[in-house]
Write an enzyme that holds these catalytic residues in place. Structure first.
Site, short mmCIF file in Angstrom:
data_model
loop_
_atom_site.label_atom_id
_atom_site.label_comp_id
_atom_site.label_asym_id
_atom_site.label_seq_id
_atom_site.Cartn_x
_atom_site.Cartn_y
_atom_site.Cartn_z
N CYS A 131 59.38 12.37 119.85
CA CYS A 131 58.80 13.63 119.75
C CYS A 131 58.30 14.41 120.98
CB CYS A 131 57.83 13.68 118.40
SG CYS A 131 57.38 15.27 118.26
N CYS A 134 55.37 16.64 120.47
CA CYS A 134 54.08 15.94 120.27
C CYS A 134 53.59 15.56 121.42
CB CYS A 134 54.25 14.87 119.18
SG CYS A 134 55.30 14.97 117.84
N ASP A 135 54.39 14.72 122.46
CA ASP A 135 53.95 14.07 123.28
C ASP A 135 54.28 14.49 124.97
OD1 ASP A 135 52.73 12.17 121.51
OD2 ASP A 135 54.87 11.21 121.48
#
Ligand code: NAP
Length: 307
Positions: A131, A134-135
């Site tokens: 992701c 997300c990261d």
């Protein structure tokens, strides 16, 4: 007879549980094979509204779960294996036993596909993720790579150029599957370097267990080499968790559940929420929104049966 059974404890399932519990239905929530869903494998979540300093993915999930429990949701480490629609209720096979419920909210999510390399499980969360949204922001001014050649890979590679010093896009063939506009955008970006005809064969960790490099093999020449990267973003697609519903609920060609109006599926009393029905947005907050909608749709449906 249960009133509401919810499958899945990611953002969609837990939000559905909060709403169904506050409506006094005392929902039964099945944890499934990946309790907590995709958030439980991420670290800091910075894009969920209400947490200006971010919140740990697993903590966010635990908060949602205790919020649902506080209003009477019941949790069970069980799996839905099968279901049979009846005229005014559903028969559900859960851990080999049949039971009945008026409604079913399916929030079983989608699982990221992984490459299947040897130390993959250990490396997730340590420089291996599926992701970028997300990261990505954790990898500023360092080289990273994206695996895949579809729209997700092209989009994630382009997104990651905001943070990383260099983004290698590694694809197993010599042309991208991605739509032309996304492919062109990635190919034109000076921070992105395409590595064609290549697949990773090994993740290489440093002494602290964090990603240091990835071993690559050119599938045409067989040549192997090591590429220094701090994070590997795997973007080779997702699989919706819809196996028990095959042949019973309408799905698209990739197995994602189809919603008719709102979160209603083609079977009355069965609702779908979150990534199991969404291959476009796939965000924690959109999944939570759909979980809320599914509980409200179920509540409206249940009004047909109140005496
Ligand atoms: P996808 O289109 O299925 O592409 C997966 C990519 O990963 C392909 O390039 C495939 O290679 C590669 N791949 C699969 N298994 C692999 C393996 N074991 N090793 C190495 N490479 C592997 O998946 P996606 O990119 O996630 O897209 C899914 C759907 O969502 C698509 O319909 C896409 O258009 C859509 N989407 C849309 C947007 C947008 O419009 N903003 C953004 C993201 C996704 P091959 O090409 O060789 O098969």
């Amino acid at each position: 007879m249960e009133k509401v059974v919810i499958v899945g404890t990611g953002c969609a399932g837990l939000t559905a549980a909060i709403y169904a519990a506050r409506a006094n239905f005392s929902p039964l929530v099945l944890e499934g094979h990946e309790p907590g869903g995709q958030l439980s494998t991420t670290t800091l979540v910075e894009n969920f509204p209400g947490f200006p300093d971010g919140i740990d993915g697993p903590q966010l999930i635990m908060n949602m779960k205790s919020q649902a429990e506080r209003f009477g949701a019941r949790f069970s480490f069980a799996q839905l294996q099968d279901f049979e629609p009846q005229p005014d209720h559903l028969r559900l096979k859960i851990d080999d036993a049949w039971m009945e419920s008026r409604t079913l909210i399916i929030a079983s999510g989608a699982s990221a596909k992984w490459l299947g390399l040897e130390n993959e499980k250990q490396m997730v969360g340590h420089g291996l993720t599926s992701c970028a949204t997300c990261d990505g922001a954790f990898y500023r001014n360092v080289p990273v790579c994206v695996i895949g050649g579809g729209d997700s890979a092209a989009e994630e590679a382009t997104f990651l150029t905001r943070f990383a010093s260099k983004v290698y896009l590694i694809h197993r063939r010599d042309s991208l599957r991605a739509s032309k506009i996304m492919a062109d955008r990635a190919l034109a970006n000076p921070k992105i370097e395409l590595i064609w005809d290549t697949t990773p064969t090994r993740y290489i960790a440093d002494d602290a267990g964090e990603m240091r490099a990835v071993q690559l093999r050119n599938v045409k020449t067989g040549e192997e080499r090591e590429l220094e990267v701090k994070c590997v973003f795997v973007a080779i697609g997702h699989t919706p968790n819809t196996v028990p519903f095959r042949g019973k609920l309408d799905m698209d060609e990739n197995g994602y559940l189809l919603q008719k109006t709102g979160t209603h599926t083609n079977i009355p009393g069965v609702f779908a929420a979150g990534d199991v029905a969404d291959h476009v947005y796939r965000q924690a907050v959109t999944a939570a929104g759909e979980g809320c909608a599914a509980a409200l749709d179920a509540e409206k449906y249940l009004a047909n049966f109140e005496h």
